[in-house]
Structure formats: C-alpha cells, structure tokens
Design a protein around this motif. Sequence first.
Motif, mmCIF file in Angstrom:
data_model
loop_
_atom_site.group_PDB
_atom_site.id
_atom_site.type_symbol
_atom_site.label_atom_id
_atom_site.label_comp_id
_atom_site.label_asym_id
_atom_site.label_seq_id
_atom_site.Cartn_x
_atom_site.Cartn_y
_atom_site.Cartn_z
ATOM 1 N N UNK A 557 -4.144 -20.060 -13.699
ATOM 2 C CA UNK A 557 -4.684 -20.175 -15.042
ATOM 3 C C UNK A 557 -5.639 -19.051 -15.367
ATOM 4 N N UNK A 558 -6.365 -19.222 -16.468
ATOM 5 C CA UNK A 558 -7.339 -18.243 -16.940
ATOM 6 C C UNK A 558 -8.714 -18.879 -16.983
ATOM 7 N N UNK A 559 -9.699 -18.186 -16.442
ATOM 8 C CA UNK A 559 -11.084 -18.657 -16.545
ATOM 9 C C UNK A 559 -11.524 -18.423 -17.984
ATOM 10 N N UNK A 560 -11.743 -19.502 -18.735
ATOM 11 C CA UNK A 560 -12.100 -19.338 -20.148
ATOM 12 C C UNK A 560 -13.597 -19.231 -20.350
ATOM 13 N N UNK A 561 -14.373 -19.884 -19.477
ATOM 14 C CA UNK A 561 -15.818 -19.726 -19.580
ATOM 15 C C UNK A 561 -16.491 -20.221 -18.311
ATOM 16 N N UNK A 562 -17.718 -19.728 -18.099
ATOM 17 C CA UNK A 562 -18.566 -20.134 -16.984
ATOM 18 C C UNK A 562 -19.806 -20.783 -17.587
ATOM 19 N N UNK A 563 -20.343 -21.797 -16.925
ATOM 20 C CA UNK A 563 -21.521 -22.491 -17.440
ATOM 21 C C UNK A 563 -22.631 -21.486 -17.761
ATOM 22 N N UNK A 564 -23.284 -21.722 -18.869
ATOM 23 C CA UNK A 564 -24.303 -20.795 -19.356
ATOM 24 C C UNK A 564 -25.411 -20.601 -18.317
ATOM 25 N N UNK A 565 -25.728 -19.311 -18.061
ATOM 26 C CA UNK A 565 -26.816 -18.980 -17.146
ATOM 27 C C UNK A 565 -26.482 -19.136 -15.683
ATOM 28 N N UNK A 566 -25.218 -19.492 -15.364
ATOM 29 C CA UNK A 566 -24.854 -19.732 -13.975
ATOM 30 C C UNK A 566 -24.700 -18.410 -13.229
#
Length: 630
Positions: A557-566
Amino acid sequence: MTSTHMTISTVLVANRGEIACRVFRTCAEAGIRTVAVHSDADEGALHARVADAAVRLPGVTPAETYLRGDLIVKAAVAAGADAVHPGYGFLSENADFARAVLDAGLVWIGPPPEAIEAMASKTRAKRLMGVEPLSEVTEADLPVLVKAAAGGGGRGMRIVRRLADLDAELAAARAEAASAFGDGEVFVEPYLEGGRHVEVQILADTHGTVWALGTRDCSLQRRHQKVIEEAPAPGLPHALRRELDGLAVRAARAVGYVGAGTVEFLVAGDRAQFLEMNTRLQVEHPVTEAVFGVDLVALQIRIAEGHALDPEPPLPRGHAVEARLYAEDPARDWAPQTGTLHRLTVPEGVRLDTGYTGGDTIGVHYDPMLAKVVAHAPTRAEAVRRLAGALERAAVHGPVTNRDLLVRSLRHEEFTSGRMDTGFYDRHLAELTAPAPDPYAPLAAALADAHGRSRFGGWRNLPSQPQVKRYLMAGEEHEARYRHTRAGLAADTGEVRVAHVDARTVVLEVDGVRRRFEVARYGDQVYVGATALTALPRFPDPAAQRAPGSLLAPMPGTVVRVAEGLAAGAAVRAGQPLLWLEAMKMEHRISAPVTGTLSALHAAPGQQVEVGALLAVVTETPVEAHQEEQ
C-alpha cells in the motif's frame, strides 16, 4: 413519458471484476457483444479476458483508471459499442459521466443524469425525502455517523461516539471519499444504535411503471460495508413492509427515475429512517433475482431499449441469502490480503458470481471482494443452511479470506433467529474469529507430502525414528509425526490409523470413524479441506527474525500520513495510531503494539511499501518504569 424501441447490439461495461463479468454473462445470453475496459494492473483480469473486446485505458494510475469517464467514452466509441453499463461503484452514480455517454450518442443503461444528481448526493436526497443532515454536532447528538455525500460501499464512513474525535474522523472520511469517488464532501447524521439495514429494490421504465421488488436485509456489515444479505428481510411487520415499498416508489417517482435502483433505510422496531437512494445496481441484487425469478441486468437493458415493464411485478418465491467472500483477515482488523488465488470452486446448487479464476492475482489497487455466493430455497432456514454448507465445502486456496467467518455467522443463533442488527460484528467478532483448526490437518498434509516425495515407499527392515514435519496453522506451530513401514505410511500414534494415502487424498481412522481429507499444495502453502497451513523449513533462517515491537506492513500500500509530530524517540502508548496505509481504496490504521518508545520510524507520507516491509519499531517500556513514572 414514452420512448421508442431500439436494439442494443454492443455493451461496454465501465467497470471491472465481478460486476463486469456479471453483466457480460447476461449480454452473452441475449446475443449482445461485449467490451471491457481495463487498467494496466487488470490487463490479465478475468473481465478483460471474457469480453468480446477489451480496451486498455492508458496514461493513468490503476486507482484512477475506472474514474476517467473521458477515456471510457472514447473506448466505447472506438470499440463500436452503442451502449454503456456502469456496473456499481466507480462512476456508476456520476451524473457528468452519464451525460458524457449520452452526448457521445451512446445509450446509457441507467437512470437519467438528473435523477442521479438528485439522489447521488446523500445530502440532497435526504432533503428531498424531508430529512435534514446535522449542521452542528453537540454531545446530545452522539453517536453520529460521518458519511461521504457521493458513492457508497462503506467508504468515507465513520461512527463517532466522542465529540473530541469528530474533527479527526471528518478529515479521515474526506480523504477516503476523495480517493474512492473523486469527491471529498461528507455530512453528519444521527446514528441509530441497534438498527437493521433494510432496503427496497426498485425498477422503473420510461412509461411510468415503477416496481418495488421487495425488501433485503443487509445488517451484517464490517466497516459499514455489507457482508451477508438476504431477501426478503426477515421479521418485518406487514405494515412496515408496505410503508417501505411506498417510500421507495415515492422516491423513484420524485426524481423521474428509470432503471434499477435501491432505497435504503435504517429500521428499529416498527420505525424506519431514510438513509439514501443508490441510483445503480447493488452488489446484493442476486438475492432479489432469485426470489422474484428475474434477471435485473436483462431488465435494465430492456428498459434502456424503451420496452415497458408489466403493470405488476412477479410474485416472490422462497428466500435467498448471499455472502460476500473477501480476501481479508477479519481477526486482524479486516486487513485486506493479496497474492495468487490458486483455486476457487463451490459445490453445485448455489450461485457463484466472481471476477476471478484459479491462477489470478489479487492485487492491492481494488476492493478485496473475490466472489458472491448465493443460495435460494423455499424457506429462510433452508437457504441459510444451504449457503453455510456450500461455503464450508468450497475450495478457496490462496490469500486469507473471511470464509470461516461467513460460515460461523450464518450458523450463529442471533442470525438464524433473525435478531441481527448492524452491531453484530461489534459484539461477536472475537468469538467468530477464534481459531478452530482441525487437529488432524497437519498429519494429513505430512502424509500426502511424504507419499508424493517417496518413490519406493521408504520402509526399512529395522525400526526407525519417526519423520517430523512442522506447519504453521492458525498462527501456531504444529508438528506431524509419521513412519515408513512395510505396509506403507503410518501415523506415529496408536489412536490414528492411516486407511489410505496418496498425494491428494488422505483417509484417517480415529476411534473407528473414517475421515477423508483432500490435500492441495502450492509451494509452502498447503490446504487440507478448509484448513490452511504453511509448511515450515526444517532449519529456520535467523535472518528472517524481526526485533520485538517491529511493525510490518500487513499489505502492500501507500503511507498516506504519519501521526502529527511523530518522530523516533517519541513516547507512545499501546493502541496509539502511528500511521495510516491506503490499500484497496480503504485506509488502514497502524497502531503501537505496546507502550514504550518509538525507537525507529521508517515510513513517510507517499511511500509505497510491500507486504512485510518494516514501518517502525516500538521498544516496550519495562513495567518498573511505568511504576516509577506514577
């Protein structure tokens, strides 16, 4: 409204997979030529192989292919099609696409663009039926449901039970809806706990006749996407059935509807709440076909040709139940699965609608539904039993599927008694996915393998040590022990007698009862009846071991987002969302497995990952550290 008759000779299906194959089947029976369109990823797909002609849609990603109406219309003209059937999903409820088809001089096998426009936006549809979405949400409104204004299939839909979660769920729903339908509009409505999802199939011609073809119950859902459907909906009071039929016909007449459509409701007791109208054929239409003895696709085509329906619909007969077979793991948050589908067969007596055949690849770009299996019988109990038995005996060799979940769901007392609602899997998923492996499957697999590898029987004059093979079954390692004897292969236990063995069939006798096992092997993957096993190497590779706390991609798949500030070094808690993968048009949350420190983060937004790729590592904080912090 009147219409002159015309004859459709060639139909292009602006879709893929199971529904394209389904429409092609009816066209072939009617002597109508067929045209498929396909992405690069679908070049070898079944729907592209069975059509009379196929057109590749170039220059776009696989995810975008079936949303490019301009390319599809060009393909229809180039292939000499005179009509377009939209199937379901993708552009099936897109009024602009319907207009483009008509503007090209082609026949649109669907409702008028104006009717699609009026009902395809769920917000406009609700207002048309006198229902207003929530403009502002307060604590008193909870729980609420966030829904995509365009499209369906559970995409862009979220239940919100805490006001603090609303903004995040709205953002996630918008992103998912935009990816699936090209439209990120969402709205919020009250969520009725414990309700049943009931719908009415309608069919309307250009001469003013509207049929209401009974009810369907679609309450068994995961992620708001239907899993098991049936017709008619069981246990509804007669007055409520009449009310639902009347509301459905009213909705169709209100927008000048033509063709097949579905009006959906949430039902609690004797109350019904309008949900939406789907201006297309539904996935679950086969149960209605079975009960009413009709071919809805054939009727769609006849209506598009200008023919009139009979004044009254046919009378219903019996009961039908449909199960959707998905390549997914219900025990792992319904994670979609990919890989080669080696074999897919069902016993005679049930209907199989599928877009796959043995040897096909299940990819990452589209919905993971493999097939629909439908049983029809004089009574509900007989239809449910027939479907459960057929699924249990089906050969489904390939990636993990929801087959066992379907069988257990159909046999669950809450379902057999007709008391299910949309919260069925919220309550029962753990028990329905509890491992129940066949204890004799590893032995049967080992014996069949040993027979296939042995040229001379392998027996010795002197007693020998037992042979040992190891298998992974239901997430746990199992050993199978057997011996080569003068009489042939034997189990290394006195309680089991080997009555017969060859490379494909093993018969074991336990306490005087003989059991027959059908064995199939594809590399390291072994299937013993309905039980899947993985043959383990004799000496495990140490390099294949991952550090504790490693988070691996459960699917390509595609990484669509990472948790903010992680970032690496951050403190995380068990269950905390760390990143989101998009696969098969759905977002999948990857959470911290333990409380501790994010010691490594290898994923970034936009990154393409394969199954098993290392995304992050969480190092667990010792219990003593938690106590000191407190």
